[in-house]
Design a protein around this motif. Structure first.
Motif, short mmCIF file in Angstrom:
data_model
loop_
_atom_site.label_atom_id
_atom_site.label_comp_id
_atom_site.label_asym_id
_atom_site.label_seq_id
_atom_site.Cartn_x
_atom_site.Cartn_y
_atom_site.Cartn_z
N ALA A 88 0.82 -1.22 0.00
CA ALA A 88 0.00 0.00 0.00
C ALA A 88 0.85 1.26 0.00
O ALA A 88 0.48 2.28 -0.59
N SER A 89 2.01 1.20 0.66
CA SER A 89 2.86 2.38 0.78
C SER A 89 3.84 2.55 -0.37
O SER A 89 4.55 3.55 -0.44
N VAL A 106 -6.05 -0.98 -3.89
CA VAL A 106 -6.71 -1.81 -2.90
C VAL A 106 -7.12 -3.14 -3.51
O VAL A 106 -6.96 -4.20 -2.89
N SER A 107 -7.64 -3.11 -4.73
CA SER A 107 -8.06 -4.36 -5.38
C SER A 107 -6.88 -5.30 -5.61
O SER A 107 -7.00 -6.52 -5.45
N THR A 108 -5.72 -4.74 -5.96
CA THR A 108 -4.52 -5.57 -6.16
C THR A 108 -4.08 -6.19 -4.84
O THR A 108 -3.73 -7.38 -4.78
N ILE A 109 -4.11 -5.41 -3.77
CA ILE A 109 -3.72 -5.93 -2.45
C ILE A 109 -4.67 -7.03 -2.00
O ILE A 109 -4.23 -8.07 -1.48
N GLU A 110 -5.97 -6.84 -2.21
CA GLU A 110 -6.94 -7.87 -1.82
C GLU A 110 -6.76 -9.14 -2.64
O GLU A 110 -6.90 -10.24 -2.11
N ARG A 111 -6.43 -8.99 -3.93
CA ARG A 111 -6.18 -10.17 -4.75
C ARG A 111 -4.94 -10.91 -4.29
O ARG A 111 -4.92 -12.14 -4.20
N ARG A 112 -3.88 -10.17 -3.96
CA ARG A 112 -2.66 -10.81 -3.48
C ARG A 112 -2.89 -11.52 -2.16
O ARG A 112 -2.36 -12.61 -1.93
N VAL A 137 -5.12 -3.75 9.58
CA VAL A 137 -4.30 -3.06 8.57
C VAL A 137 -5.05 -2.93 7.26
O VAL A 137 -5.07 -1.87 6.63
N LEU A 138 -5.72 -4.01 6.84
CA LEU A 138 -6.47 -3.98 5.58
C LEU A 138 -7.62 -2.98 5.64
O LEU A 138 -7.89 -2.27 4.67
N ALA A 139 -8.29 -2.91 6.80
CA ALA A 139 -9.38 -1.94 6.96
C ALA A 139 -8.84 -0.51 6.83
O ALA A 139 -9.47 0.35 6.21
N ASN A 143 -9.76 2.34 3.96
CA ASN A 143 -10.23 3.69 4.31
C ASN A 143 -9.34 4.77 3.72
O ASN A 143 -9.82 5.83 3.31
N ARG A 144 -8.04 4.52 3.68
CA ARG A 144 -7.10 5.53 3.23
C ARG A 144 -6.95 5.57 1.71
O ARG A 144 -6.84 6.65 1.12
N HIS A 145 -6.96 4.40 1.07
CA HIS A 145 -6.58 4.35 -0.34
C HIS A 145 -7.68 3.91 -1.29
O HIS A 145 -7.46 3.93 -2.51
N ALA A 146 -8.83 3.47 -0.77
CA ALA A 146 -9.89 2.98 -1.67
C ALA A 146 -10.35 4.09 -2.61
O ALA A 146 -10.48 5.25 -2.21
N ALA A 147 -10.57 3.73 -3.86
CA ALA A 147 -11.01 4.69 -4.88
C ALA A 147 -12.25 4.14 -5.57
O ALA A 147 -12.50 2.93 -5.55
#
Length: 360
Positions: A88-89, A106-112, A137-139, A143-147
């Motif tokens: 994310a960072s 966010v979608s890439t992180i959730e897929r990984r 952390v995922l929440a 909240n911070r990066h979702a688009a």
């Protein structure tokens, strides 16, 4: 956590296919054949594309662990939590040290994360996604990066007709591309479903369905995300826009008798090979013809290229067909009506005006 890498422990970093079922010691000979069949069913539990994507994500996770002198095995929620934080960072090793680049979406992180969990399951291990080191952390990342989701533009009938005019009807490639565009639109098909079609049932091992030419249209039998389904593609009002006529014309001039329906054209456009097209060809075809036809000419060429994909054909049918919602849902193979409504975004936009309904 541990400072030993997976390689140091002699553990594989990727798992390209599901782990086989364990064979009990002393299994009777007459059950060994069933064990082999069980392995085949395990292999069929997930698609080759899914396994390929999950293997790629596992490599990414394992490489990050090596750089941090950590081990991906056994499962450790703290290690995974640190990994998704790095993704994310933008400090996951891909963008580290390169200013101005954002972290993974966010979608890439959730897929990984899903891929990591899947790989652990295949090894007989389990990662607790509800552990606070991951869940919290995922929440926060959401909240911070979702688009807002980026939706491709729907290809509407007038767009499609303009796109068809950019194709040369006097060439095999033009006839093939014409048939793919019309069939993809009229059937509301995914790009993998378009190129996965065969001319008949059980003709290839990699086929995802087949066609039957009937008097009133085409009957497609498809294996999609929600299982097998039948899709009816009726004949159009004229030959120039009829998907059935386009498919029949392609089959006739390409001299295809059996096997994959849509194939590569070779020999300077004068010969049709035996190989099935890759589904990426559908996305490239939609982009190329949309640009050539001037669809969304109010945008720059770069912006227009980002607006269209193979999915635009599928969204176009849902956005254009003025029929009961349940018919569109059945055609697209959606498990829920809510998903169908998302596809009908352009057709239904501002259809209900609550401002006026409230008396303003």
């Amino acid at each position: 956590m541990t400072d030993n890498t997976a390689a140091d422990n002699g553990l594989p970093e990727i798992l390209p296919s599901p782990a086989p079922l364990p064979v009990p010691p002393g299994l009777p000979a007459h059950l060994r054949d069933l064990t082999d069949r069980a392995r085949n069913y395990v292999e069929a539990a997930s698609s080759a594309n899914t396994r390929k994507a999950y293997a790629s994500d596992w490599r990414h996770f394992s490489a990050w662990c090596r750089r941090q002198n950590l081990s991906p095995l056994p499962p450790d929620p703290l290690v995974v939590g640190l990994y998704i934080t790095a993704c994310a960072s933008g400090s996951d090793g891909v963008t580290a040290g390169r200013r101005g680049l954002k972290g993974s979406s966010v979608s890439t992180i959730e897929r990984r994360l899903s891929a990591i969990c899947w790989n652990y399951v295949q090894r007989g291990q389990k990662l607790d996604r509800k552990d606070r080191a991951i869940a919290t952390v995922l929440a926060g990342i959401r909240n911070r990066h979702a688009a807002p989701p980026l939706q491709k533009d729907a290809i509407l009938p007038e767009d499609l007709i303009a796109m068809l005019e950019t194709l040369d009807r006097g060439t095999l490639r033009g006839l093939r591309d014409r048939a793919m565009l019309l069939l993809g639109f009229a059937g509301g098909l995914r790009r993998s479903e378009i190129v996965g079609l065969d001319c008949g049932r059980d003709q290839t091992e990699d086929g995802r369905g087949w066609i039957e030419v009937l008097d009133k249209g085409l009957l497609l039998t498809l294996r999609g995300k929600t299982g097998w389904r039948e899709v009816e593609v009726g004949r159009g009002s004229s030959d120039t826009t009829c998907p059935v006529y386009a498919v029949e014309t392609w089959i006739k001039f390409a001299k295809i008798i059996k096997g994959p329906l849509f194939r590569r054209v070779r020999g300077q456009g004068k010969d049709v090979g035996p190989d099935r097209l890759n589904d990426q060809e559908i996305a490239r075809l939609v982009k190329r013809t949309a640009l050539a036809a001037g669809v969304r000419g109010d945008l720059t060429e770069g912006e227009r290229a980002q607006k269209f994909s193979g999915h635009s054909l599928r969204a176009g049918l849902a956005s254009s067909a003025e029929v009961d919602e349940r018919h569109v849902q059945k055609q697209l193979g959606h498990a829920s009506a809510e998903m169908t409504r998302k596809y009908q975004r352009r057709r239904d936009r501002f259809r209900v005006n609550l401002t006026k309904a409230a008396g303003l």
